[in-house]
Motif scaffolding. Structure first.
Motif, PDB file in Angstrom:
ATOM      1  N   GLY A   3       0.828  -1.204   0.000  1.00  0.00           N
ATOM      2  CA  GLY A   3       0.000   0.000   0.000  1.00  0.00           C
ATOM      3  C   GLY A   3       0.865   1.257   0.000  1.00  0.00           C
ATOM      4  O   GLY A   3       1.993   1.263   0.503  1.00  0.00           O
ATOM      5  N   VAL A   4       0.327   2.340  -0.562  1.00  0.00           N
ATOM      6  CA  VAL A   4       1.086   3.575  -0.666  1.00  0.00           C
ATOM      7  C   VAL A   4       1.560   4.053   0.698  1.00  0.00           C
ATOM      8  O   VAL A   4       2.741   4.407   0.886  1.00  0.00           O
ATOM      9  CB  VAL A   4       0.231   4.665  -1.357  1.00  0.00           C
ATOM     10  CG1 VAL A   4       0.881   6.037  -1.208  1.00  0.00           C
ATOM     11  CG2 VAL A   4       0.030   4.339  -2.824  1.00  0.00           C
ATOM     12  N   ASN A   5       0.671   4.078   1.686  1.00  0.00           N
ATOM     13  CA  ASN A   5       1.051   4.550   3.016  1.00  0.00           C
ATOM     14  C   ASN A   5       2.080   3.626   3.659  1.00  0.00           C
ATOM     15  O   ASN A   5       2.983   4.089   4.367  1.00  0.00           O
ATOM     16  CB  ASN A   5      -0.183   4.670   3.906  1.00  0.00           C
ATOM     17  CG  ASN A   5      -1.070   5.835   3.491  1.00  0.00           C
ATOM     18  OD1 ASN A   5      -0.590   6.877   3.048  1.00  0.00           O
ATOM     19  ND2 ASN A   5      -2.378   5.658   3.623  1.00  0.00           N
ATOM     20  N   GLN A   6       1.963   2.311   3.399  1.00  0.00           N
ATOM     21  CA  GLN A   6       2.929   1.358   3.948  1.00  0.00           C
ATOM     22  C   GLN A   6       4.311   1.540   3.320  1.00  0.00           C
ATOM     23  O   GLN A   6       5.330   1.507   4.008  1.00  0.00           O
ATOM     24  CB  GLN A   6       2.443  -0.077   3.704  1.00  0.00           C
ATOM     25  CG  GLN A   6       1.197  -0.462   4.466  1.00  0.00           C
ATOM     26  CD  GLN A   6       0.693  -1.820   4.012  1.00  0.00           C
ATOM     27  OE1 GLN A   6       0.313  -2.016   2.857  1.00  0.00           O
ATOM     28  NE2 GLN A   6       0.699  -2.776   4.918  1.00  0.00           N
ATOM     29  N   ILE A   7       4.348   1.723   2.017  1.00  0.00           N
ATOM     30  CA  ILE A   7       5.634   1.901   1.328  1.00  0.00           C
ATOM     31  C   ILE A   7       6.330   3.150   1.850  1.00  0.00           C
ATOM     32  O   ILE A   7       7.533   3.154   2.118  1.00  0.00           O
ATOM     33  CB  ILE A   7       5.424   2.002  -0.197  1.00  0.00           C
ATOM     34  CG1 ILE A   7       4.824   0.714  -0.743  1.00  0.00           C
ATOM     35  CG2 ILE A   7       6.741   2.294  -0.903  1.00  0.00           C
ATOM     36  CD1 ILE A   7       4.361   0.810  -2.185  1.00  0.00           C
ATOM     37  N   ARG A   8       5.572   4.229   1.976  1.00  0.00           N
ATOM     38  CA  ARG A   8       6.156   5.491   2.462  1.00  0.00           C
ATOM     39  C   ARG A   8       6.775   5.313   3.834  1.00  0.00           C
ATOM     40  O   ARG A   8       7.921   5.702   4.085  1.00  0.00           O
ATOM     41  CB  ARG A   8       5.089   6.582   2.495  1.00  0.00           C
ATOM     42  CG  ARG A   8       5.633   7.951   2.864  1.00  0.00           C
ATOM     43  CD  ARG A   8       4.535   8.954   3.202  1.00  0.00           C
ATOM     44  NE  ARG A   8       3.559   9.141   2.161  1.00  0.00           N
ATOM     45  CZ  ARG A   8       2.293   8.716   2.226  1.00  0.00           C
ATOM     46  NH1 ARG A   8       1.874   8.069   3.324  1.00  0.00           N
ATOM     47  NH2 ARG A   8       1.460   8.929   1.237  1.00  0.00           N
ATOM     48  N   SER A 332      -8.646  11.433   4.577  1.00  0.00           N
ATOM     49  CA  SER A 332      -8.578  10.151   5.277  1.00  0.00           C
ATOM     50  C   SER A 332      -7.458   9.278   4.735  1.00  0.00           C
ATOM     51  O   SER A 332      -6.868   8.484   5.469  1.00  0.00           O
ATOM     52  CB  SER A 332      -9.914   9.410   5.177  1.00  0.00           C
ATOM     53  OG  SER A 332     -10.157   9.003   3.833  1.00  0.00           O
ATOM     54  N   GLU A 333      -7.111   9.429   3.457  1.00  0.00           N
ATOM     55  CA  GLU A 333      -6.046   8.637   2.846  1.00  0.00           C
ATOM     56  C   GLU A 333      -4.659   9.202   3.135  1.00  0.00           C
ATOM     57  O   GLU A 333      -3.707   8.443   3.333  1.00  0.00           O
ATOM     58  CB  GLU A 333      -6.251   8.555   1.322  1.00  0.00           C
ATOM     59  CG  GLU A 333      -7.375   7.649   0.881  1.00  0.00           C
ATOM     60  CD  GLU A 333      -7.097   6.195   1.219  1.00  0.00           C
ATOM     61  OE1 GLU A 333      -5.962   5.735   1.012  1.00  0.00           O
ATOM     62  OE2 GLU A 333      -8.022   5.531   1.725  1.00  0.00           O
ATOM     63  N   MET A 334      -4.522  10.532   3.159  1.00  0.00           N
ATOM     64  CA  MET A 334      -3.183  11.121   3.217  1.00  0.00           C
ATOM     65  C   MET A 334      -2.968  12.052   4.406  1.00  0.00           C
ATOM     66  O   MET A 334      -1.865  12.548   4.606  1.00  0.00           O
ATOM     67  CB  MET A 334      -2.900  11.892   1.919  1.00  0.00           C
ATOM     68  CG  MET A 334      -3.000  11.040   0.667  1.00  0.00           C
ATOM     69  SD  MET A 334      -2.433  11.887  -0.836  1.00  0.00           S
ATOM     70  CE  MET A 334      -0.661  11.948  -0.536  1.00  0.00           C
ATOM     71  N   GLY A 335      -4.008  12.299   5.190  1.00  0.00           N
ATOM     72  CA  GLY A 335      -3.895  13.259   6.285  1.00  0.00           C
ATOM     73  C   GLY A 335      -2.932  12.846   7.377  1.00  0.00           C
ATOM     74  O   GLY A 335      -2.329  13.694   8.037  1.00  0.00           O
ATOM     75  N   LEU A 336      -2.757  11.544   7.600  1.00  0.00           N
ATOM     76  CA  LEU A 336      -1.841  11.096   8.647  1.00  0.00           C
ATOM     77  C   LEU A 336      -0.402  11.415   8.264  1.00  0.00           C
ATOM     78  O   LEU A 336       0.388  11.874   9.097  1.00  0.00           O
ATOM     79  CB  LEU A 336      -2.010   9.589   8.878  1.00  0.00           C
ATOM     80  CG  LEU A 336      -1.220   9.007  10.057  1.00  0.00           C
ATOM     81  CD1 LEU A 336      -1.686   9.648  11.366  1.00  0.00           C
ATOM     82  CD2 LEU A 336      -1.393   7.482  10.124  1.00  0.00           C
ATOM     83  N   ALA A 337      -0.057  11.194   6.998  1.00  0.00           N
ATOM     84  CA  ALA A 337       1.308  11.471   6.542  1.00  0.00           C
ATOM     85  C   ALA A 337       1.548  12.960   6.368  1.00  0.00           C
ATOM     86  O   ALA A 337       2.686  13.442   6.528  1.00  0.00           O
ATOM     87  CB  ALA A 337       1.584  10.738   5.233  1.00  0.00           C
ATOM     88  N   TYR A 338       0.502  13.702   6.036  1.00  0.00           N
ATOM     89  CA  TYR A 338       0.627  15.132   5.770  1.00  0.00           C
ATOM     90  C   TYR A 338      -0.418  15.886   6.595  1.00  0.00           C
ATOM     91  O   TYR A 338      -1.510  16.175   6.114  1.00  0.00           O
ATOM     92  CB  TYR A 338       0.468  15.423   4.278  1.00  0.00           C
ATOM     93  CG  TYR A 338       1.529  14.770   3.433  1.00  0.00           C
ATOM     94  CD1 TYR A 338       2.805  15.322   3.355  1.00  0.00           C
ATOM     95  CD2 TYR A 338       1.277  13.588   2.722  1.00  0.00           C
ATOM     96  CE1 TYR A 338       3.795  14.723   2.594  1.00  0.00           C
ATOM     97  CE2 TYR A 338       2.263  12.985   1.961  1.00  0.00           C
ATOM     98  CZ  TYR A 338       3.522  13.556   1.899  1.00  0.00           C
ATOM     99  OH  TYR A 338       4.507  12.960   1.145  1.00  0.00           O
ATOM    100  N   PRO A 339      -0.105  16.215   7.845  1.00  0.00           N
ATOM    101  CA  PRO A 339      -1.083  16.859   8.747  1.00  0.00           C
ATOM    102  C   PRO A 339      -1.613  18.186   8.212  1.00  0.00           C
ATOM    103  O   PRO A 339      -2.681  18.634   8.626  1.00  0.00           O
ATOM    104  CB  PRO A 339      -0.286  17.076  10.041  1.00  0.00           C
ATOM    105  CG  PRO A 339       0.872  16.130   9.958  1.00  0.00           C
ATOM    106  CD  PRO A 339       1.184  15.968   8.508  1.00  0.00           C
ATOM    107  N   GLU A 340      -0.871  18.843   7.325  1.00  0.00           N
ATOM    108  CA  GLU A 340      -1.333  20.118   6.790  1.00  0.00           C
ATOM    109  C   GLU A 340      -2.659  19.966   6.053  1.00  0.00           C
ATOM    110  O   GLU A 340      -3.453  20.908   5.971  1.00  0.00           O
ATOM    111  CB  GLU A 340      -0.275  20.747   5.876  1.00  0.00           C
ATOM    112  CG  GLU A 340       0.083  19.941   4.653  1.00  0.00           C
ATOM    113  CD  GLU A 340       1.290  19.036   4.872  1.00  0.00           C
ATOM    114  OE1 GLU A 340       2.061  18.830   3.921  1.00  0.00           O
ATOM    115  OE2 GLU A 340       1.455  18.533   6.008  1.00  0.00           O
ATOM    116  N   LEU A 341      -2.912  18.766   5.502  1.00  0.00           N
ATOM    117  CA  LEU A 341      -4.199  18.520   4.843  1.00  0.00           C
ATOM    118  C   LEU A 341      -5.342  18.583   5.848  1.00  0.00           C
ATOM    119  O   LEU A 341      -6.392  19.159   5.571  1.00  0.00           O
ATOM    120  CB  LEU A 341      -4.196  17.146   4.168  1.00  0.00           C
ATOM    121  CG  LEU A 341      -3.590  17.000   2.779  1.00  0.00           C
ATOM    122  CD1 LEU A 341      -3.814  15.589   2.266  1.00  0.00           C
ATOM    123  CD2 LEU A 341      -4.182  18.008   1.807  1.00  0.00           C
TER     124      LEU A 341
END
Length: 889
Positions: A3-8, A332-341
């Motif tokens: 998954g994208v979040n896992q790879i990151r 919900s998909e990217m907010g954890l990695a990028y809190p600014e969202l």
């Protein structure tokens, strides 16, 4: 793990375990490279570290960097949605060494991550190296065990990276994945290398040289490493899909689009789903990083991205604005990695909704004309450039949208004709401007703006940035060099310096580079948004193309921001105290004070000023956030935003809202159209204190006020003065006003008594005997003539009136020597004699003897003066002689 979040997270954790600092992604607007419109690679934020201008506490770093390629030389916008891997927004995974490990460490780290963490099959991998990089070739054999045929030497610039014409550079090594013979294409370096079978997913840059000049390189003293791996691309490989739009992140975003539109994402309109999903990410991250839709620079690119997605939403049949409804899924998909969202979620929603609502109106008009004008065209035909320009100029329909709408039908736009029409409009604008009364010295700004375009303003959310010189001026003419000591003007591609407008004065500060320093003493705005930085070169020399560090003077900007926000709050507070007739008629926002002109028919009472201050400071103390957003001008006015006097607005305006309404917490206290800089929260103003009021013109009042430290210093000064007054009148501070008022009244009483005593003394005392002495008979007319001294000029007329009563019928002349050596004379004629004698004629005769120039008044009472106080007796004699002559007639 695919998954994208896992790879990151796996990537960052792996390099963290191997001694790398996890560094947060820098914003999409580059902080340290003015030559870039957007951050387009992971190394951008480390540029100054690589060149040695900046030192950090770590020598190894790893990032997941937000990147954008939708403007300038890196522009993939038109391909997005129609290819398997083009994206406007993407994430770049990278690891960096700043003079720490070099080729062996980089290859070993990369190989272990690929083979162990990602578990990619060794037999599917191959690498490239620069054709003469024998060291990298040997290391891949040693570390990965690759045979010679799996390490391909590439002689082209594809495998040699450079930062620019000069600066750090070095060979590259790229890692490829073989997707199998079911996919067309050959290995890198082969005639079929453009196919997709061998997919490059990671590039290792070995930064080992300094490019000094063309053909001249020298080894770097501390070779470094810069790598980049596209997250979406590696996710597609790990998930076994051919397109980045098929990875888990995009499947969810595209699924949200399909659900919202009820259109199958795998059908013939698949491209529209992909465009919307990609452009949603790009738009959201740009807004979160402070970019707002506009008609210039980065804001224009954002608008193009938004509107392209909105056009595809319309193609999918979305009857209502769509984009803002998808923001929740993205967060919900990217907010954890990028809190600014997450922090900017509501702003992103509002911006998308506002833009799409406006754009739908543009679409209705534009598409109707487009359909009508292209109805007779078939595939391969050319659409009129004149019509495309009309769509752009009259209806706000961008050229790229016209092209996008016609592309499915195989119709192209005649761009040459479009540019001809654009140039014709520019020529007309030049002609109109030339006749507008501007001076000849100002003509240079129009030519520069046409050539360079508007300056991009970065200063709403920052006071430091970098900018590149695009033009220099000296004594009103363009120049190509400014030496030390020279005064001139600097134009940049982007700037944090606010240019004077809307009552707010321009910023000052410094621009610097190695061996170069320019002191900015003022910033002015010229034709159509050209920011002109005036000042003096304090060190080195300026030349076009030079990149500079820009820094606004912080304390001054802070004070100006506080004062500007205070004008908005005072405006609304004045309306609430005085009434809805209050409207701004001018303002000045400086660091030490603010001035605000407004309509009101009379002076404010002390009670009204106190009420205005009370309301304004309640808003300050509430410490609510100050919010800004872009809106259509008509929409903003309909929503209740107030326009500021003297400000010029376009179709799009910046709306500034601050404070909470007393009876409605959901409504802002003040909402105005304003392009100035403001505080982040109302509490940053500190305090608002009105220091004076006055009249500007009939029906227009002016108040001056101070904020923050200026207001505090003013109040401290006034309190000190009050304590000193209290000490002088020997009373407490609380009792001082009443005690002072009592003393003033006592003084007035004493002054009246003293004046009365002086009058009595001057007239010869209080008895009747002395009163007859100055009276003489002149041709049968009583004349009271007396010289006095030390009498206030205002008391002379009352002395004349008293003497007239004493003589009953006749003429009175009293001459006075004042304490400053000047003389005055007043002549009175009793009512029964004014038909025969005019007091004006008599007083002018006296004035001539005193060295004066005439006199004036009424037939019964006239007054004159002169510089010669020694001629009082002569003046009185002149009155007597004139009276005698008049009586004889």
């Amino acid at each position: 793990m695919s998954g994208v979040n896992q790879i990151r997270s796996t990537f960052l954790d792996y390099f963290s375990r191997n001694g790398h600092e996890k560094v947060a992604s820098s914003p999409l607007v580059p902080q340290n490279d003015p030559t870039l419109m957007f951050t387009n690679a992971g190394m951008v934020q480390f540029k100054n570290v690589f060149t040695g201008f900046e030192k950090r506490h770590y020598a190894r770093a790893a990032t997941a960097q937000k990147c954008m390629r939708a403007g300038g030389k890196h522009n993939d916008l038109d391909n997005v949605g129609y290819t398997a891997r083009h994206l406007t927004f993407f994430e770049m995974l990278g690891n960096f060494s700043f003079g720490d490990y070099f080729k062996e460490g980089a290859i070993e780290l990369a190989w272990n991550f690929v083979s162990r963490e990602l578990a990619l099959p060794r037999e599917k991998l191959l690498v490239t190296v620069y054709h003469d990089d024998d060291e990298a070739f040997s290391l891949w054999k040693k570390i990965a065990g690759f045979s010679d045929d799996r390490i391909i030497r590439i002689p082209t610039a594809d495998n040699f990276w450079s930062m620019g014409d000069v600066g750090p550079c070095g060979p590259c090594s790229e890692i490829f994945f073989d997707q199998g013979d079911s996919v067309a294409g050959g290995p890198p370096g082969s005639p079929d290398e453009d196919g997709d079978r061998f997919l490059e997913f990671w590039n290792l840059v070995f930064m080992q040289y300094e490019q000094i000049a063309p053909g001249e390189r020298a080894p770097l003293p501390r070779p470094s490493i810069d790598t980049g791996m596209g997250l979406e691309r590696i996710a597609a490989l790990l998930q076994g899909v051919q397109s980045v739009f098929e990875v888990d992140l995009f499947r969810r975003l595209i699924g949200a689009v399909a659900e919202a539109t009820s259109v199958d994402s795998a059908g013939p309109q698949a491209a529209s789903h992909r465009v919307i999903a990609d452009h949603l990410r790009a738009s959201a991250f740009l807004v979160a990083d402070g970019v707002t839709p506009s008609n210039e620079g980065r804001g224009y690119v954002l608008r193009r991205i938004m509107r392209r997605a909105m056009r595809h939403a319309q193609l999918l049949g979305a009857a209502e604005p769509l984009m803002h409804r998808l923001v929740g899924e993205l967060v919900s998909e990217m907010g954890l990695a990028y809190p600014e969202l997450t922090r900017a979620e509501s702003l992103i929603r509002d911006t998308l909704l506002t833009e799409e609502t406006r754009f739908r109106q543009t679409l209705v008009r534009g598409l109707s004309i487009l359909d009508e004008e292209s109805a007779s065209l078939t595939a391969g035909a050319s659409f009129s450039g004149e019509t495309a320009f009309k769509l752009y100029d009259t209806y706000g329909f961008p050229l790229d949208l016209t092209e996008d709408a016609l592309r499915p039908r195989g119709i192209v736009v005649d761009k040459a004709a479009f540019e001809t029409a654009m140039e014709r409009q520019r020529a007309e604008a030049r002609k109109a401007w030339a006749g507008s009364g501007e001076t000849a010295t100002e003509a240079v700004w129009f030519a520069l703006e046409e050539r360079l375009g508007a300056t991009e303003f970065l200063g709403y959310d920052r006071e430091k940035s970098e900018g590149q010189i695009v033009a220099l001026l000296h004594e009103g003419a363009e120049t190509f060099r400014l030496e030390t000591g020279a005064r001139g003007a600097v134009l940049l591609n982007q700037t944090p310096f606010y240019a004077e407008s809307g009552g707010q004065i321009g910023d000052i500060g410094v621009m610097r580079a190695k061996g170069v320093r320019f002191r900015v003493t003022n910033t002015q705005k010229k034709v159509h948004g050209l920011f002109v930085h005036e000042g003096v070169v304090e060190e080195g020399a300026l030349t076009p193309g030079l990149a500079l560090e820009l820094e606004v003077e912080h304390a001054r900007r802070n004070a100006v921001r506080a004062n500007h926000s205070a004008t908005h709050i005072l405006h609304e507070a004045l309306r609430r105290v005085l009434g809805d007739h209050v409207a701004q008629k001018g303002s000045l926002v400086a660091p030490d004070r603010l001035r605000f002109d407004f309509t009101h028919p009379k002076p404010l009472t002390e009670e009204e000023i106190a009420a205005v201050e009370q309301i304004a400071n309640e808003v300050v103390q509430d410490n609510a956030p100050v919010e800004t957003r872009l809106m259509g001008q008509d929409e903003a006015i309909r929503s209740g935003a107030r326009a500021l006097f003297g400000e010029k607005y376009g179709d799009e305006v910046r709306v500034v809202a601050m404070g909470h309404a007393p009876v409605d917490a959901d409504r802002a206290f003040s909402v105005e159209l304003c392009g100035g800089t403001h505080v982040r929260r109302t509490g940053d103003i500190g305090l608002i204190s009105v220091v004076s009021q006055g009249a500007v013109a009939s029906g227009v009042r002016r108040i001056e006020a101070k904020t923050a430290e200026g207001a505090r210093a003013q109040l401290v000064s006034e309190a000190k003065a009050l304590r000193e007054i209290a000490a002088l009148v020997r009373a407490s501070v609380e009792e001082a006003p009443a005690r002072l008022a009592s003393l003033i009244e006592e003084r007035k009483t004493l002054e009246r008594e003293l004046a009365d005593a002086k009058r009595k003394l001057a007239m010869g005392g209080g008895g009747g005997n002395g009163a007859a002495e100055p009276v003489r008979d002149v041709a049968g007319i009583k004349l009271f003539a007396k010289a006095v001294g030390g009498i206030d000029a205002k008391d002379l007329k009352s002395l004349v009136d008293e003497a007239k009563k004493t003589i009953g019928s006749g003429v009175v002349a009293i001459a006075n020597a004042s304490t400053d050596g000047k003389a005055g004379v007043v002549v009175g004629v009793t009512a029964d004699l004014t038909a025969r004698f005019n007091a004006i004629d008599l007083v002018r005769a006296a004035s001539e003897k005193l060295g004066g120039k005439g006199g004036g008044g009424r037939p019964d009472l006239a007054q004159a003066g002169g510089p010669d106080a020694s001629a009082l007796d002569a003046a009185l004699a002149a009155v007597e002689e004139t009276l005698r002559q008049k009586a004889a007639q």
